[in-house]
Each structure stands twice: as C-alpha cells, then as structure tokens.
Motif scaffolding. Structure first.
Motif, PDB file in Angstrom:
ATOM      1  N   SER A 184       0.797  -1.223   0.000  1.00 29.75           N
ATOM      2  CA  SER A 184       0.000   0.000   0.000  1.00 29.75           C
ATOM      3  C   SER A 184       0.831   1.275   0.000  1.00 29.75           C
ATOM      4  O   SER A 184       0.304   2.361   0.231  1.00 29.75           O
ATOM      5  CB  SER A 184      -0.939   0.006   1.215  1.00 29.75           C
ATOM      6  N   GLN A 185       2.127   1.157  -0.213  1.00 31.14           N
ATOM      7  CA  GLN A 185       2.995   2.327  -0.290  1.00 31.14           C
ATOM      8  C   GLN A 185       4.166   1.954  -1.179  1.00 31.14           C
ATOM      9  O   GLN A 185       4.471   0.768  -1.358  1.00 31.14           O
ATOM     10  CB  GLN A 185       3.456   2.753   1.102  1.00 31.14           C
ATOM     11  N   GLU A 186       4.840   2.942  -1.740  1.00 29.54           N
ATOM     12  CA  GLU A 186       5.966   2.663  -2.625  1.00 29.54           C
ATOM     13  C   GLU A 186       6.816   3.906  -2.825  1.00 29.54           C
ATOM     14  O   GLU A 186       6.376   5.024  -2.561  1.00 29.54           O
ATOM     15  CB  GLU A 186       5.487   2.162  -3.993  1.00 29.54           C
ATOM     16  N   THR A 187       8.050   3.683  -3.255  1.00 31.04           N
ATOM     17  CA  THR A 187       8.837   4.727  -3.897  1.00 31.04           C
ATOM     18  C   THR A 187       9.080   4.228  -5.315  1.00 31.04           C
ATOM     19  O   THR A 187       9.880   3.326  -5.545  1.00 31.04           O
ATOM     20  CB  THR A 187      10.168   4.993  -3.158  1.00 31.04           C
ATOM     21  N   ALA A 188       8.301   4.797  -6.232  1.00 30.34           N
ATOM     22  CA  ALA A 188       8.325   4.373  -7.624  1.00 30.34           C
ATOM     23  C   ALA A 188       8.141   5.607  -8.502  1.00 30.34           C
ATOM     24  O   ALA A 188       7.946   6.708  -7.998  1.00 30.34           O
ATOM     25  CB  ALA A 188       7.225   3.336  -7.892  1.00 30.34           C
ATOM     26  N   ASP A 189       8.214   5.420  -9.798  1.00 29.77           N
ATOM     27  CA  ASP A 189       8.139   6.546 -10.727  1.00 29.77           C
ATOM     28  C   ASP A 189       6.685   6.935 -10.956  1.00 29.77           C
ATOM     29  O   ASP A 189       5.988   6.329 -11.762  1.00 29.77           O
ATOM     30  CB  ASP A 189       8.815   6.163 -12.048  1.00 29.77           C
ATOM     31  N   ILE A 190       6.236   7.966 -10.245  1.00 29.48           N
ATOM     32  CA  ILE A 190       4.837   8.380 -10.369  1.00 29.48           C
ATOM     33  C   ILE A 190       4.552   8.944 -11.764  1.00 29.48           C
ATOM     34  O   ILE A 190       3.425   8.891 -12.248  1.00 29.48           O
ATOM     35  CB  ILE A 190       4.491   9.399  -9.262  1.00 29.48           C
ATOM     36  N   ASP A 191       5.586   9.459 -12.447  1.00 29.85           N
ATOM     37  CA  ASP A 191       5.406   9.974 -13.800  1.00 29.85           C
ATOM     38  C   ASP A 191       5.130   8.855 -14.802  1.00 29.85           C
ATOM     39  O   ASP A 191       4.600   9.095 -15.884  1.00 29.85           O
ATOM     40  CB  ASP A 191       6.642  10.757 -14.245  1.00 29.85           C
ATOM     41  N   ASP A 192       5.509   7.628 -14.433  1.00 31.27           N
ATOM     42  CA  ASP A 192       5.250   6.457 -15.268  1.00 31.27           C
ATOM     43  C   ASP A 192       3.979   5.743 -14.802  1.00 31.27           C
ATOM     44  O   ASP A 192       3.794   4.565 -15.078  1.00 31.27           O
ATOM     45  CB  ASP A 192       6.452   5.508 -15.202  1.00 31.27           C
ATOM     46  N   GLN A 193       3.135   6.471 -14.054  1.00 34.52           N
ATOM     47  CA  GLN A 193       1.862   5.943 -13.548  1.00 34.52           C
ATOM     48  C   GLN A 193       2.076   4.671 -12.721  1.00 34.52           C
ATOM     49  O   GLN A 193       1.378   3.676 -12.889  1.00 34.52           O
ATOM     50  CB  GLN A 193       0.896   5.678 -14.714  1.00 34.52           C
ATOM     51  N   GLN A 194       3.057   4.752 -11.832  1.00 31.37           N
ATOM     52  CA  GLN A 194       3.419   3.585 -11.039  1.00 31.37           C
ATOM     53  C   GLN A 194       2.732   3.530  -9.676  1.00 31.37           C
ATOM     54  O   GLN A 194       2.944   2.586  -8.926  1.00 31.37           O
ATOM     55  CB  GLN A 194       4.936   3.547 -10.843  1.00 31.37           C
ATOM     56  N   LEU A 195       1.949   4.539  -9.321  1.00 29.24           N
ATOM     57  CA  LEU A 195       1.231   4.488  -8.056  1.00 29.24           C
ATOM     58  C   LEU A 195       0.153   3.420  -8.142  1.00 29.24           C
ATOM     59  O   LEU A 195      -0.582   3.342  -9.136  1.00 29.24           O
ATOM     60  CB  LEU A 195       0.612   5.856  -7.766  1.00 29.24           C
ATOM     61  N   GLY A 196       0.048   2.571  -7.110  1.00 28.06           N
ATOM     62  CA  GLY A 196      -0.983   1.542  -7.152  1.00 28.06           C
ATOM     63  C   GLY A 196      -0.926   0.610  -5.973  1.00 28.06           C
ATOM     64  O   GLY A 196       0.151   0.346  -5.429  1.00 28.06           O
ATOM     65  N   ASN A 197      -2.082   0.115  -5.554  1.00 29.72           N
ATOM     66  CA  ASN A 197      -2.163  -0.854  -4.477  1.00 29.72           C
ATOM     67  C   ASN A 197      -2.116  -2.265  -5.051  1.00 29.72           C
ATOM     68  O   ASN A 197      -2.715  -2.544  -6.088  1.00 29.72           O
ATOM     69  CB  ASN A 197      -3.457  -0.649  -3.690  1.00 29.72           C
ATOM     70  N   ILE A 198      -1.407  -3.141  -4.355  1.00 27.16           N
ATOM     71  CA  ILE A 198      -1.209  -4.517  -4.819  1.00 27.16           C
ATOM     72  C   ILE A 198      -1.645  -5.470  -3.714  1.00 27.16           C
ATOM     73  O   ILE A 198      -1.357  -5.241  -2.529  1.00 27.16           O
ATOM     74  CB  ILE A 198       0.270  -4.774  -5.156  1.00 27.16           C
ATOM     75  N   SER A 199      -2.353  -6.524  -4.093  1.00 31.49           N
ATOM     76  CA  SER A 199      -2.715  -7.542  -3.107  1.00 31.49           C
ATOM     77  C   SER A 199      -2.761  -8.902  -3.789  1.00 31.49           C
ATOM     78  O   SER A 199      -2.852  -8.997  -5.011  1.00 31.49           O
ATOM     79  CB  SER A 199      -4.072  -7.226  -2.466  1.00 31.49           C
ATOM     80  N   GLY A 200      -2.695  -9.934  -2.965  1.00 30.18           N
ATOM     81  CA  GLY A 200      -2.761 -11.277  -3.518  1.00 30.18           C
ATOM     82  C   GLY A 200      -2.737 -12.332  -2.435  1.00 30.18           C
ATOM     83  O   GLY A 200      -2.218 -12.100  -1.336  1.00 30.18           O
ATOM     84  N   MET A 201      -3.311 -13.475  -2.742  1.00 32.21           N
ATOM     85  CA  MET A 201      -3.234 -14.639  -1.864  1.00 32.21           C
ATOM     86  C   MET A 201      -2.288 -15.633  -2.537  1.00 32.21           C
ATOM     87  O   MET A 201      -2.586 -16.152  -3.619  1.00 32.21           O
ATOM     88  CB  MET A 201      -4.609 -15.252  -1.649  1.00 32.21           C
ATOM     89  N   ILE A 202      -1.137 -15.847  -1.928  1.00 29.50           N
ATOM     90  CA  ILE A 202      -0.050 -16.583  -2.576  1.00 29.50           C
ATOM     91  C   ILE A 202      -0.009 -18.021  -2.074  1.00 29.50           C
ATOM     92  O   ILE A 202       0.160 -18.267  -0.868  1.00 29.50           O
ATOM     93  CB  ILE A 202       1.307 -15.898  -2.281  1.00 29.50           C
TER      94      ILE A 202
END
Length: 571
Positions: A184-202
């Motif tokens: 639910s948080q990141e340091t990524a390239d926001i200009d490359d539309q990299q903001l996003g929440n990720i979830s999964g059951m592995i």
C-alpha cells in the motif's frame, strides 16, 4: 556523534523499556476479536479486499505463539490484484516464486536471507524481493493455529523501485496457510503511472526443519538490534506538529511521504510511516527506492573508501585506462574518476528518460551499456570545466572501478564486495542493497551506482552518519577524510558551481549544496537528492533530515527551516 549514539544504545540494552521503536505507531488499533483475515479465510485462500495494515500486525492483546517457527516457506508464482492506469510490464502483475527460510526467536520471525533475493532464474515475475524480520503470535479465536507476518519489499531489476508490502499467514507445527500479501505504499516513478495498491493470496508450502546455523543467525540478529540507532516518535521533538504537517501535506495522495525522520542528539525521531491503508507495521524494515541518492550513498561511498584503501591518487586515474570501449573516444580523453563523480566529464550525456533507457536500462549487461555510452559523442566543454548532470557518468565510474580494483586485488570479484565487507559490515549495514547489471551466469555483475539503492532507515542513517563523521566509524577511518571534508566544504575546494541548476548551487563528489536563510540565521546545507524527491539533508550541529517520497516536492526550504527551528540550529 557516533560515540554519543553508542552510549545511548548501550544504555538502552541495560534499561528495560529503552527508547526505541514503540510497539504502536498510532495507527488503527485492531479490536478483539478480529473480523478480517480469519483462520478460515486464510486457509481457504480466496482473494481478500484491501485492508487496514493493522490486520497484518500483531495486536496489543495477542499472546506469545504456542509454536516456534523454523523451516522453509516456498512461495509460488501467482497473479496479483494490481489495478494500473497503463499496461503491465512483462511479469509486473505476477508475484515471484521463491523459497525463504525462517527461524523464530522471542516471537521475532527472522529470515535466513537478509539481502535481496533474485527470482529471475525460477520465475517469470518482474519482481525481486527483500524479506525483513517479522513476528509470530497467538490470538484467542484462532484455536490451534498461530499467526505470523513479515515485511516484504518487491523491487524491480531495472531501476530499483520499492513496493512496501506486508505478508501474513497462520501456521501449525508442520503446515501453513496460503500467504496474504498487501502493498500500500511505494517509492516508484509516479510519472510512469506507477502508483498503485497490490494484493494477492499466494500459494505456499512449508518444510519444517531446524536450522543448524540458528545460533549464529540469532547472534547476528542480536548484534544488528544492539547496533541500531534509537528511534523515538517525531512528536517528542516536533511538539507543535509543524514538521509532521509538512510530511503529511497532500500532493498526489494523502500519504506522500514514505519516510520522514530527523536525526538529532544521537536519536532518530520518526514520523509514523503512513501507507494508503494505515501505518506500516514494520517501520525499521521498510525499504525505500532512492534513485539518484544512490550516487552519494553508494557512488561516493565506494570511491571514497577506495581513496582510503589505495590513496587519493585514485581520483586522478583516467577513465580511458580502465574502460577499453572509451579509450579511443576523443570526448573521454583526460576524463578522470573524479570528473565522473562530479558530473564534469565534458561528454554528450544527458538525463532525459529516452536516453537513460537506451544507455542504462535496456542494455542490461555492463558491456552493452558501455557500448551505448560510447556512442553518445562529445560536448563543448573540456573535462573539469562545466557541470552537466548525467547518470551515465556514475555507471562509467562503476565500470572503471571494477577494472581498477580487479588489478589491485588480482581478483575478478565485484568491488562492491569489498565495500560490503570493509565499510557496511562493521556498521551492521551489510544488507544495504544496490542495483547491479543483469549478467549471464558466471559473469560478474557490477553496481549501476547511478540509481538503485534500497536502504531501510537504519542503513540510510548509518551511511549518512559515516559521512557526517568525516568517514570515521568508532576508531576506524573507513572513508578518505580529506575527500569527505571536501563534500562539506570544510577546506578551500569549492566544488563545482551548477550554473543555476534548480536542484542546488554547488555539487561536490555527488552531493548537492545551497544556502538556506531562516528567521534567525543563514547556513549552508549539503544533501543527497534523488528523483521523486528523496532527500538526506545535512544541517549544522549534527542534525540530519530524511524525507523519502516519489510525489515530487523539490522545494523543501520551509521544511529545512522548520527543522532548524525545532533543533535550535541557529544557536
């Protein structure tokens, strides 16, 4: 400064309830009994909705785990729920397949592999991973099952972004549930539309086994814990909340700052590490993709270490003597190691996204990247005459360092191993990760040095303090003192004027600087700076400001002024 830190750490060990990370970071308190991530839901393995991070953390009302945990979890490749505004990069929506061993100690869940885990040989996922120390516990409503959670960072192999995730599962002596992961948080390239929440059951399997090296693993864990710089909540220093308010100012999201902290008087004052779904439960383990901060945190660190190991003359070594593809290029004649670190090579390099992709990201291997750099051509100024910022310069330095150190040591091993062993390990920061080239098996990968640093807070603070202490750690001079003093303009060398560059007025060995005027005084600040904007700012009176984010806030003069007021810098 370091003497003060270690006195405080020693006192912390002696005194029960010492000043360190609080059990709660003022996030949502999980009520009893829990209503999400129930045992039945985890065992079923169905996808879960995005949840407050408190559901992934040990609640205050939990009791110690009934069973210890020792063995290997094998996580399977799985499709992630990752809504994005643009098309996925290949494998970006796949959780990687990899095994990870754990052992437990005093309800801490300690991973056997502390450094970055490469998954590219056994997974088609876009992501490598870093696993941090988590916890195990028991909840009354879970019956025979115990719970575990641990911090996990997803990081790509090309630019070194960080996705801050937490994983949780329930377990018995010889079995575990699927593992629920949320980022639910990141340091990524926001200009490359990299903001996003990720979830999964592995899907996951568990092989219980007692680790023969568990005693050593626990001893190393205890050493790392004892060496950590004490942490207090920021509000103990920032009682008015003005600095906290700055960290929380809405930009693209309402949680723009991944990490905000101030080092002062031997302690770190940390703002609660916020995500878009509550506070991150493992703030000390949270890793951050710092982009061009890497140039200072890894590039300067490496060259200044080798200047101490081999002598300052390394700064005047010629690039063309150690990078054969550039030896015949007119534009690289006369360029020294120092010129590359200081961005004054006089070559036709640049920082636009297309050129960066073509020269450093797409080629993957060291030889392919150098071949692309050799095609860039010349620029009007001679080496050493004009500042011109380009990430390719730091990669050229890395390539040259590899050849130089190989000759000195008569070894093909990566020069970064020497930095890890002789600089990072003495500080208990050897798990600090930097991005390397992607090579064929058997070929030595080398650090990019231009971007890709992935520190946690303690590692970032220890490296910053090493520079602040003029390259000295305890009784050992690890970095060349004269060169560190040049960074902070403590001698007659002014560095290079940046000719009005919006990022700072001067550049010295990969560090920026400028003058700040507060209500009470004016002072010079020196800082590491990376895309996003990620800052580590060195202020007078041994104060260091940390602010990591990816939502672009280059103008932090007001934040520096507020920090100066709170820490009484002008006195």
């Amino acid at each position: 400064m370091f003497k003060q830190h270690y006195l405080i750490t020693f006192l912390c060990i002696l005194i029960w309830g010492c000043e360190h990370q609080p059990e709660s970071w003022e996030g949502e308190i999980l009520e009893q009994p829990r209503t999400k991530l129930l045992v039945s839901e985890l065992l079923k393995g169905d996808a879960q909705e995005l949840l407050d991070m408190s559901f992934f953390a040990q609640p205050s009302w939990a009791s110690p785990a009934k069973e210890s945990f020792s063995g290997t979890i094998s996580l399977s490749e799985a499709v992630l729920n990752f809504p994005k505004a643009k098309e996925y990069y290949p494998g970006e929506n796949l959780f990687p397949s990899f095994p990870i061993g754990f052992t437990s100690y005093q309800n801490k869940l300690i991973p056997l592999q502390q450094q970055k885990i490469s998954t590219q040989t056994n997974s088609s996922s876009y992501w490598d991973v870093v696993v941090g120390t988590g916890k195990i516990w028991h909840e009354e409503g879970d019956g025979a099952w115990d719970r575990a959670s641990f911090p996990l960072t997803l990081t790509d192999r090309w630019v070194g972004q960080a996705r801050n995730c937490v994983a949780t599962f329930v377990y018995q002596k010889d079995t575990i549930s699927p593992v629920c992961v949320q980022c639910s948080q990141e340091t990524a390239d926001i200009d490359d539309q990299q903001l996003g929440n990720i979830s999964g059951m592995i899907p996951a399997t568990f092989l219980p086994q007692k680790n023969e090296d568990s005693v050593i693993i626990i001893e190393n864990f205890q050493k790392r814990q004892a060496s950590k710089i004490p942490i207090l909540p920021l509000k103990k220093l920032d009682q008015s909340g003005r600095i906290a308010s700055y960290f929380d100012t809405f930009r693209s999201t309402n949680t723009p700052t991944s990490l905000g902290a101030i080092y002062h008087d031997g302690r770190i004052y940390l703002h609660p590490p916020k995500t878009r779904h509550g506070n991150y439960p493992y703030p000390e383990e949270m890793r951050h993709g710092l982009y061009s901060v890497t140039k200072s945190m890894a590039g300067a660190l490496a060259l200044l270490y080798f200047a101490e190991r081999y002598g300052e003359a390394i700064f005047d070594e010629l690039i063309t003597d150690y990078v054969p593809p550039l030896a015949t290029k007119e534009e690289w004649k006369g360029v020294t190691f120092s010129h590359t670190l200081n961005m004054v090579t006089g070559t036709n390099a640049g920082e636009d996204a297309a050129r960066l992709f073509e020269t450093l990201i797409a080629p993957k291997t060291a030889e392919a990247a150098i071949a692309k750099i050799a095609e860039l051509g010349d620029a009007p100024p001679l080496p050493g005459e004009k500042f011109h910022y380009a990430s390719t310069n730091l990669f050229v330095l890395s390539y040259a360092l590899q050849q130089y150190v190989s000759e000195k040591e008569n070894s093909e091993e990566s020069y970064w191993k020497l930095v890890e062993e002789n600089v990072l390990k003495p500080m208990q920061a050897e798990n600090f990760s930097v991005l390397h080239t992607i090579e064929e098996p058997g070929k030595t990968a080398i650090p990019i040095l231009a971007y890709g640093a992935l520190p946690n807070l303690d590692e970032a603070a220890k490296i910053a303090l090493l520079f602040a202490n003029e390259g000295r750690y305890k009784d050992r001079q690890l970095l060349n003192k004269d060169k560190v003093q040049q960074i902070f303009s403590k001698n007659e060398w002014p560095g290079y004027a940046t000719s009005g560059d919006y990022r700072g007025s001067h550049y010295r060995h990969s560090f920026w600087s400028k003058k700040i005027t507060s209500q009470k005084c004016a002072f010079d600040v020196t800082y590491m700076l990376g895309f996003g904007e990620n800052y580590i700012v060195f202020l007078p009176n041994d104060v260091i400001l940390f602010r990591f984010l990816d939502e672009h806030d280059l103008d932090i003069d007001e934040l520096i002024q507020e920090t100066a007021a709170v820490t009484n810098i002008c006195k």
